[in-house]
Design a protein around this motif. Structure first.
Motif, PDB file in Angstrom:
ATOM      1  N   LEU A 345       0.971  -1.155  -0.170  1.00 21.41           N
ATOM      2  CA  LEU A 345      -0.042  -0.009   0.013  1.00 21.41           C
ATOM      3  C   LEU A 345       0.854   1.253   0.099  1.00 21.41           C
ATOM      4  N   GLU A 346       0.635   1.914  -1.022  1.00 19.77           N
ATOM      5  CA  GLU A 346       1.794   3.226  -1.145  1.00 19.77           C
ATOM      6  C   GLU A 346       0.694   4.464  -1.545  1.00 19.77           C
ATOM      7  N   THR A 347       1.290   5.430  -0.957  1.00 23.19           N
ATOM      8  CA  THR A 347       0.877   6.783  -1.407  1.00 23.19           C
ATOM      9  C   THR A 347       1.634   7.435  -2.587  1.00 23.19           C
ATOM     10  N   VAL A 348       0.994   8.018  -3.410  1.00 24.81           N
ATOM     11  CA  VAL A 348       1.678   8.718  -4.708  1.00 24.81           C
ATOM     12  C   VAL A 348       1.761  10.144  -4.566  1.00 24.81           C
ATOM     13  N   PRO A 349       2.818  10.817  -4.190  1.00 23.30           N
ATOM     14  CA  PRO A 349       2.955  11.994  -3.932  1.00 23.30           C
ATOM     15  C   PRO A 349       2.663  13.067  -5.610  1.00 23.30           C
ATOM     16  N   CYS A 350       2.838  12.325  -6.730  1.00 24.17           N
ATOM     17  CA  CYS A 350       2.548  13.054  -8.022  1.00 24.17           C
ATOM     18  C   CYS A 350       1.139  12.913  -8.477  1.00 24.17           C
ATOM     19  N   SER A 351       0.187  12.276  -7.643  1.00 20.84           N
ATOM     20  CA  SER A 351      -1.061  12.194  -7.873  1.00 20.84           C
ATOM     21  C   SER A 351      -1.850  12.824  -6.980  1.00 20.84           C
ATOM     22  N   ARG A 352      -2.902  13.828  -7.287  1.00 22.86           N
ATOM     23  CA  ARG A 352      -3.320  14.582  -6.269  1.00 22.86           C
ATOM     24  C   ARG A 352      -4.677  14.765  -6.544  1.00 22.86           C
ATOM     25  N   VAL A 353      -5.927  14.479  -5.705  1.00 27.03           N
ATOM     26  CA  VAL A 353      -7.117  14.548  -5.808  1.00 27.03           C
ATOM     27  C   VAL A 353      -7.726  15.375  -4.721  1.00 27.03           C
TER      28      VAL A 353
END
Length: 569
Positions: A345-353
């Motif tokens: 499970l990862e957070t993707v810094p270059c994807s923002r919503v």
């Protein structure tokens, strides 16, 4: 005559045979058509001519009231006069300024909130996404703004479809008018609607959407989101690298009052944690080396409303616990399962919503049950092994309650997938998680000789308040559960006792780097704070009031007995 009769019989026999074949074909074919008892319609209905005229007039009236450029670039928006007053009333009723939302363009422009260096990444994914959006009595303009943002910010070659799942909404605007809008304003886009006749709740509604999805990747969004530029490419690219990676974008705040798109900057973000009470929490990035990364960062849990997962992996790893009802707990259940059963499970810094965060839920849940508590009890029994003891200290009434339901299939799933124990998860995924009875000097009730105990006085999460004194409970309740940690903290799960003004003792966020939170438990039972050179005292403290520190002396008011002492630490 006899020959004629024989010929007629043969003709009748052939007719009957042909009729039987036709009936069989109809029955077989019907098995492959959507069944009415599935309560689903997979395409928006064609609107009759009479209704079309009515809907067209409604939409034109609505569109005529939209204020061009209002809220563009994610700026805060404001109305005047009666609209402003009506918006304030709506905010109190719906936890959202619905008047403002209706005046704002559905396809409003947002600034690029990403770190500038995100533009240096050359994403070229080949996977396509099915974006699944669940709604129940959501404001129409909010739903449509979610849809428009996905369409405008997702390259067409990467978007297989948008699937809207209506979980038995009762709002009329979400029925024929929504169908008509899609039919006339968005007809060139691949949008499906799943209509559910009887409310299923978020979890089962999402499963209905996932079952008809055709994309390589499922991206789940709440119905009150706005995607931003470049949001999809890093999600799809990471899953292309590793199909077992489940990804979460950075979730920015859309203010419910003024619809402003707010961020904490383009470099600052947090990842997901959890509390032993079974709630999702935000925590700082765990490792120093990850704090300035723009590539995906490990996250112990996810909030659950927004995430991307490879479609086949979603089913392989167990999708959702379909016996969970309504809403709540499903995000932690999936988080633990992903990590324990071979995923990441990862957070993707270059994807923002962006996501509208409300102060309260404007709608009720089925039967007014505590679905969050019941669902979390299910995950505790299946995934947390003996560590479920902490959750059931918060919810003792659910530990052996049949309302939790049958767990056989989920336990079988865990065995089938050969999932790791929860101890492995704590050691390898969330090693900084405080465990109240492990690697501590003392834990349990801290009791005086007068049957009074340290108590948090029902202090809410993330609040600051007095370290209290209360009559000892005959059982070990979480409100009276304290530990002396290896760092010398007198603490609960996330709050530590700290001395203020030289004598007041407050429970505040543990920070581990100020001496005011350092305590020593002596063999005689006194709890000493070296920073102020005083001891914790209950002298003169009434039931339900805060304890204090005083000059140390041989006094019964300064002697505390913990339920458990660990002499091996």
């Amino acid at each position: 005559m006899l020959l004629k009769c024989i010929r007629l019989k043969k003709i009748y026999a052939r007719c009957i045979f042909i009729l039987i074949i036709i009936v069989c074909l109809v029955i077989i074919t019907s098995q492959f058509l959507p069944k009415d008892n599935q309560n689903n319609s997979y395409k928006h209905s064609k609107v009759s001519n009479n209704l079309s005229q009515i809907f067209e007039k409604k939409l034109r009236d609505y569109e005529s009231r939209i204020i061009p450029n209002l809220g563009d670039n994610g700026e805060a928006a404001f109305l005047d006069g009666k609209d402003a007053r009506d918006g304030e009333k709506a905010l109190k009723k719906f936890a959202l300024n619905t008047v403002l939302s209706d005046r704002m363009p559905l396809n409003r422009k947002l600034r690029d909130p990403r770190n500038k260096k995100c533009k240096d990444f050359a994403y070229d994914p080949k996977l396509k996404a099915s974006v699944i959006v669940i709604f129940y009595n959501e404001l129409l303009s909010v739903v449509l703004r979610t849809v428009w943002s996905v369409i405008l910010q997702t390259p067409g070659k990467l978007l297989e479809e948008i699937i809207l799942v209506d979980d038995a909404s009762t709002e009329e605007s979400l029925k024929g008018l929504l169908d008509y809008y899609l039919e006339t304003r968005l007809k060139e886009h691949r949008i499906k609607i799943v209509r559910i006749k009887h409310r299923l709740g978020l979890i089962r509604a999402r499963l209905q959407g996932a079952r008809i999805a055709q994309g390589d990747v499922l991206i789940f969004l709440d119905a009150h989101c706005e995607a931003t530029v470049g949001w999809a490419e890093p999600l799809l690219s990471r899953i292309e690298e590793d199909r077992t990676a489940v990804l979460v974008p950075i979730i920015d705040v859309i203010e419910a009052t003024n619809m402003a798109y707010s961020t904490n900057g383009d470099t600052t973000f947090q990842v997901g944690g959890f509390s032993w009470s079974g709630h999702f929490t935000w925590i700082d990035i765990q490792e120093e080396k990850d704090k300035n990364k723009l590539t995906p960062v490990k996250s112990p849990t996810m909030a659950g409303g927004l995430f991307a997962i490879e479609r086949n992996f979603f089913w392989d790893i167990g999708s959702y616990d379909e016996q969970m009802d309504g809403w709540g707990g499903e995000n932690l259940e999936m988080s633990f399962r992903i990590w324990q059963c071979g995923g990441r499970l990862e957070t993707v810094p270059c994807s923002r919503v962006g996501h509208v965060f409300r102060d309260f839920h404007p709608y009720s849940f089925p039967d007014n049950k505590d679905t969050h508590g019941i669902n979390t009890a299910r995950l505790a029994h299946v995934w947390m092994d003996d560590y479920k003891r902490f959750f059931f200290m918060h919810q003792p009434g659910l530990e052996n309650n049949p309302i939790v339901g049958d767990l056989t299939h989920r336990k079988q799933l865990r065995q089938k997938l050969r999932c790791k124990p929860f101890k492995w998860y704590l050691d390898n995924v969330y090693p900084e998680k405080f465990i109240p009875d492990e690697n501590v000097f003392a834990w349990g009730q801290a009791r005086t000789e007068f049957e009074m105990c340290l108590d948090d006085l029902q202090l809410g999460d993330d609040k600051v308040g007095p370290l209290g004194l209360y009559q000892c409970h005959p059982f070990l309740a979480m409100s009276q559960y304290f530990s002396i940690s290896q760092k010398g903290e007198l603490r609960k799960e996330n709050t530590c006792a700290e001395v203020f003004n030289g004598y007041d003792v407050q429970l505040t966020a543990c920070h581990g780097h100020q001496r005011e939170q350092y305590w020593i438990l002596f063999k005689n039972g006194s709890i000493y704070n070296p920073a102020v050179r005083k001891c914790l005292s209950s002298e003169g403290v009434d039931n339900g009031k805060g304890v204090k520190v005083e000059d140390c002396k041989d006094s019964v008011y300064q002697r505390w007995t913990f339920t458990n002492i660990n002499n091996t630490v």
